[in-house]
Design an enzyme around this catalytic site. Structure first.
Site, PDB file in Angstrom:
ATOM      1  N   VAL A  68      32.031  40.974  37.743  1.00  0.00           N
ATOM      2  CA  VAL A  68      33.125  41.697  37.086  1.00  0.00           C
ATOM      3  C   VAL A  68      34.319  41.758  38.025  1.00  0.00           C
ATOM      4  CG1 VAL A  68      33.861  43.950  36.194  1.00  0.00           C
ATOM      5  CG2 VAL A  68      31.566  43.106  35.663  1.00  0.00           C
ATOM      6  N   ALA A 113      36.029  43.668  42.810  1.00  0.00           N
ATOM      7  CA  ALA A 113      35.042  42.948  41.999  1.00  0.00           C
ATOM      8  C   ALA A 113      33.645  43.415  42.392  1.00  0.00           C
ATOM      9  CB  ALA A 113      35.152  41.452  42.230  1.00  0.00           C
ATOM     10  N   LYS A 114      32.670  43.070  41.625  1.00  0.00           N
ATOM     11  CA  LYS A 114      31.271  43.274  42.009  1.00  0.00           C
ATOM     12  C   LYS A 114      30.422  42.316  41.207  1.00  0.00           C
ATOM     13  CE  LYS A 114      29.156  46.127  44.810  1.00  0.00           C
ATOM     14  NZ  LYS A 114      29.775  46.821  45.947  1.00  0.00           N
ATOM     15  N   GLY A 115      29.272  41.981  41.767  1.00  0.00           N
ATOM     16  CA  GLY A 115      28.350  41.120  41.045  1.00  0.00           C
ATOM     17  C   GLY A 115      26.933  41.575  41.283  1.00  0.00           C
ATOM     18  N   ASP A 154      25.694  42.857  49.565  1.00  0.00           N
ATOM     19  CA  ASP A 154      25.569  44.227  49.064  1.00  0.00           C
ATOM     20  C   ASP A 154      24.075  44.556  49.104  1.00  0.00           C
ATOM     21  OD1 ASP A 154      27.612  46.230  47.652  1.00  0.00           O
ATOM     22  OD2 ASP A 154      25.734  46.408  46.568  1.00  0.00           O
TER      23      ASP A 154
END
Ligand code: GLU
Length: 424
Positions: A68, A113-115, A154
């Site tokens: 995202v 962002a992050k995934g 992460d």
């Protein structure tokens, strides 16, 4: 809560609901107009991928993952990729939004962002994990790139994961692109100090908080939840600075010793046994007992929603240093504030990671690398400055530290949006 543009409101109490609630409160304080509010509370783009991985026994297993991009106004998007069984799209949306504010709080030129992939990495062999990572990287490669979106480690991902992503992206391009991910091994364009940067940042921001109340690390006891990329380093560095680490925990539970734990021995125990469980230098406690353990500084460095209202009532610490993203619920926030607990909010406390990711990316783009002294000095300067800007905002606006950090980040993004204007 105002519904999102698709008419939905995330389930009350979920991480995304919390991120939006925090945003709405900050937007009120900042007096943002309705258009700007709507723009900033929505993610810019999101990708869901479902992909096959060949398992070691030749069977095929399907996995689901997400990437995202919350906001790209201040620069390319930045944020980690996590592997965890409870990953879901709403969680990734919240974490991407927090990345936008976090990058703005430390004033580095990135959006958020992050995934994540829904997977328990402990169930996979190293070969399966490598195939999963390479396939996921390929699936999200339409969004990734050194100028567009730069992932990082992460929860449950590490240097090795980043090396596979860098290699996969580079193989498709036909040449090496180190700047496509950060948190890589030094051998392929990683940066000095990146591995310890999030933990170091927790130490720096906590040290500044202690100073404001006339204390140093030698005066305090610390309990750390989580013994991964963030918690283990935070415990080690704070201990080196003179703090007594009285409790630590991981997914297997916690270990406590009011006289202090030997962090070096703990780390080697974890290298050998993978988990803290069974460490002989302390008593076994539960994760809940850790959060309410008698200490001066509580550092939640694991997952979201750990300090709930039920826990907050019993927190004994007078400082909460949020190494994790979103560890405290809004109800718990109010309880802690009322008790006079000094909260070092996540988007400030754990921003050392993305700040040093920024250093890594800059070095990769220039193919010119800095010494660890240069890295540490720059990290120190950026975090101390951000810390005091947040404190000044809390003072000026008469709000808690979390809201002050949110306001600082959101205002910078809103101002950048106004400066660019709306296209076309
Ligand atoms: N995953 C880390 C965070 O939540 C680091 C992100 C990055 O370096 O891009 O801040």
């Amino acid at each position: 809560m105002k519904p999102l543009s698709d008419g939905t409101i995330p389930p009350e109490g979920s991480v995304y609901w919390i991120a939006l609630k925090q945003f709405d409160e900050a937007a009120d304080i900042l007096n943002l107009d309705d258009g700007m509010r709507d723009l900033l509370r929505h993610p810019k783009r999101e990708l869901t991928v479902t992909f096959p991985v060949c398992m070691d026994d030749d069977s095929l297993r399907m996995f689901t993952g997400y990437r995202v991009h919350h906001n790209t106004v201040r620069g390319p998007t930045k944020g980690g990729i996590r592997y965890h069984p409870i990953v879901n799209l709403d969680e990734i949306r919240a974490l991407a939004m927090w990345m936008t504010w976090k990058c703005a709080v430390v004033n580095i030129p990135y959006g958020g962002a992050k995934g994540g992939v829904i997977v328990d990495p402990d169930e996979l062999s190293i070969h399966e994990l490598q195939r999963l990572t390479r396939r996921f990287a390929t699936e999200i490669s339409i969004l990734m790139g050194p100028e567009g979106d730069i992932p990082a480690p992460d929860v449950n991902t590490n240097q090795q994961t980043m090396a596979w992503i860098m290699d996969t992206y580079s193989m498709h391009k036909g040449y090496s692109v180190p700047a496509v991910v950060t948190g890589k091994p030094i051998e392929i364009g990683g940066s000095m100090g990146r591995l310890s940067a999030t933990g170091r940042g927790v130490m720096i921001t906590t040290r500044e908080a202690l100073k404001m109340r006339g204390k140093t690390f030698s005066d305090v006891t610390v309990a750390v939840q989580g013994f991964g990329n963030v918690g283990s380093v935070a415990a080690e560095i704070m201990s080196a600075e003179g703090a007594t680490i009285v409790a630590v925990s991981d997914a297997s539970g916690g270990i406590a010793n009011p006289k202090g734990l030997d962090i070096t021995a703990l780390k080697s125990h974890v290298v050998q046994n993978k988990l803290l469980k069974g460490f002989p230098g302390g008593d076994a406690i539960t994760n809940e007992e850790l959060l309410t353990y008698k200490c001066d500084v509580l550092a939640p460095c694991a997952l979201e929603n750990q300090i709930t209202s039920k826990i907050a009532d019993r927190v004994q610490a007078s400082f909460v240093a949020e190494g994790a993203n979103g560890p405290t619920t809004p109800e718990a926030d109010i309880i802690l504030e009322d008790k006079g607990v000094f909260i070092v909010p996540d988007i400030l406390c754990n921003a050392g990671g993305v700040t040093s990711s920024y250093f890594e990316w800059v070095q990769d783009l220039q193919s010119f690398f800095w010494t660890v002294e240069e890295i540490d000095e720059r990290l120190e300067r950026i975090l101390v400055e951000a810390f005091h800007q947040v404190m000044a905002g809390a003072e000026k606006r008469k709000v808690g530290k979390r809201m002050a950090a949110q306001c600082l980040g959101i205002k910078r993004v809103a101002d950048a949006t106004t400066a660019r204007g709306i296209y076309p």
